[in-house]
Write a protein that holds these residues in place. Structure first.
Motif, PDB file in Angstrom:
ATOM      1  N   LYS A 343       0.772  -1.353   0.187  1.00 52.09           N
ATOM      2  CA  LYS A 343      -0.064  -0.201  -0.424  1.00 52.09           C
ATOM      3  C   LYS A 343       0.836   1.261  -0.181  1.00 52.09           C
ATOM      4  N   HIS A 347      -1.995   6.687   1.363  1.00 53.82           N
ATOM      5  CA  HIS A 347      -3.330   6.257   1.352  1.00 53.82           C
ATOM      6  C   HIS A 347      -4.634   5.420   2.546  1.00 53.82           C
ATOM      7  N   LEU A 348      -3.962   5.758   3.829  1.00 60.62           N
ATOM      8  CA  LEU A 348      -4.063   4.702   4.705  1.00 60.62           C
ATOM      9  C   LEU A 348      -4.960   6.281   6.198  1.00 60.62           C
ATOM     10  N   GLU A 387      -8.914   2.838   3.574  1.00 57.05           N
ATOM     11  CA  GLU A 387      -7.709   3.374   3.256  1.00 57.05           C
ATOM     12  C   GLU A 387      -8.618   5.303   2.743  1.00 57.05           C
TER      13      GLU A 387
END
Length: 420
Positions: A343, A347-348, A387
């Protein structure tokens, strides 16, 4: 954190409590700034639960010993912990998170409020337009954050007003934290001859917005394309306020910079190769400068640092350092989770990671061996399941639906209301 720093914290100060040793105190402080209320009582309760789980004698719920132990924490150790943790995250960022091989840095400033005490007012006076006893002491913070990981690599604080208290003055103390592999993004407030010269001298590349007072003439200089050229900028006759006479004299008399315009917005950069770094690509990169505004929102609003709690200037400095350390440690878990699960850290969800870590902190302390080995991968996997950044929703109006309570504004000292 490096083992040497942990050992230094462990050995620091006069250990007067068998419960709140320096490392336990720091851990309680970290939990305190991450908890929803930010209260000392919650930190003490957190340690009590841990001690019971480990079959130790339960500590008292009295917050006095904990508060005294916080006073004994060494500020240089806390500041070093912030910088070392942020620097490690920034330097070890995955190559997939970089931009054209550059580790992108962001810089910006913000302000924080604190309790209206004599100590705080002396070091961080309230704004001069406010009446005595009505405003709050205010501190200015300038942070250097990594675009890839979001970590705080370095920071500087100072009073809101006065000599050498502006954002660019504080930023001058952070320039040495940048290196040749870094690319700095900043708004037009940082676009000064001194900043560009100092960054260029140490090999740090930059992309800034051009100042609104500068009128760009793209007929001058070496043409690279439509509204894209390299120009020579002369050293101003008037010295920048925050730089010393000796340092100003050492700056070159001329600088070569690249200036380009996209959709009416003019940018300045030291990346001269238009083929390798086309202006459209640089503009798209610059749009990500807004991430630092989101990071400051996470630190100030979600972590509750917008209004500090400590009542002395020295403890305010420690509180800021511990908040930034907690922020970096959460960012470290986000980066670790992103690496293991393919990932991107940006985006987290930061707040989802805070909630997970807050709920498992005591459990992690009491678990060992295989049980801890099973917990950590599951925890890191859970962090990746929320996300952000790709959500689509219509623009919201900047209005408030919930009505504030109908209290009058405070216009005089609190004690004057009691006597009136």
């Amino acid at each position: 954190l490096p083992d040497s720093l942990i050992e230094a914290i462990h050995q620091s100060g006069d250990v007067r409590s068998t419960v709140f040793t320096p490392l336990v105190t720091l851990r309680a402080f970290l939990f305190q700034v991450l908890c929803s209320t930010g209260a000392c009582k919650e930190a003490v309760a957190h340690i009590l639960i841990e001690r019971i789980s480990l079959n130790y004698d339960a500590n008292s719920m009295n917050t006095g010993p904990y508060c005294k132990a916080r006073l004994r924490l060494q500020l240089p150790h806390l500041e070093e912990a912030v910088k070392s943790s942020g620097q490690v995250l920034h330097e070890e960022a995955s190559k997939d998170w970089l931009w054209n091989g550059y580790r992108v840095m962001l810089v910006d400033g913000t302000t924080l409020l604190m309790p209206d005490t004599a100590s705080n007012q002396k070091t961080y006076p309230q704004q001069s337009v406010q009446k005595p006893g009505v405003g709050f002491p205010i501190v200015r913070l300038v942070g250097l954050l990594s675009l890839a990981t979001g970590s705080c690599v370095d920071y500087a604080i100072g009073p809101y007003q006065g000599k050498r208290t502006g954002e660019t003055s504080l930023f001058s103390d952070l320039i040495q934290s940048l290196c040749k592999q870094d690319l700095l993004l900043a708004d037009r407030y940082y676009t000064s001859y001194a900043n560009i010269a100092l960054l260029t001298r140490q090999g740090t590349s930059l992309v800034f917005r051009q100042q609104s007072t500068v009128k760009s003439d793209f007929r001058r200089g070496q043409r690279l394309g439509a509204k894209d050229h390299i120009i020579s900028v002369k050293k101003p006759k008037k010295k920048t306020v925050w730089i010393s006479d000796a340092a100003w004299a050492e700056l070159p008399d001329n600088l070569l910079v690249r200036e380009f315009s996209v959709e009416g917005t003019v940018y300045v950069t030291t990346l001269m190769d238009a083929k390798t770094y086309p202006k459209k690509s640089l503009t798209e990169l610059y749009q990500q400068r807004w991430q630092i505004e989101v990071d400051f929102r996470s630190i100030k609003t979600q972590m509750g640092i917008e209004m500090l709690r400590c009542k002395t200037a020295e403890m305010v400095k420690k509180e800021i350092a511990v908040h930034l350390l907690a922020y970096n440690l959460i960012r470290a878990n986000l980066a670790r989770a992103a690496c293991l699960n393919d990932k991107i850290p940006r985006h987290l969800s930061f707040m989802a990671a805070v909630q997970l870590m807050r709920n498992t902190a005591s459990l992690c302390i009491t678990m060992t061996g295989a049980a801890l080995g099973r917990l950590m991968p599951a925890l890191l996997m859970a962090i990746t399941q929320t996300e952000v950044g790709k959500r689509k929703r219509p623009n919201q109006p900047r209005v408030i639906k919930r009505r504030p309570k109908a209290y009058s504004l405070m216009m005089k000292r609190r004690e004057e209301y009691a006597t009136s």
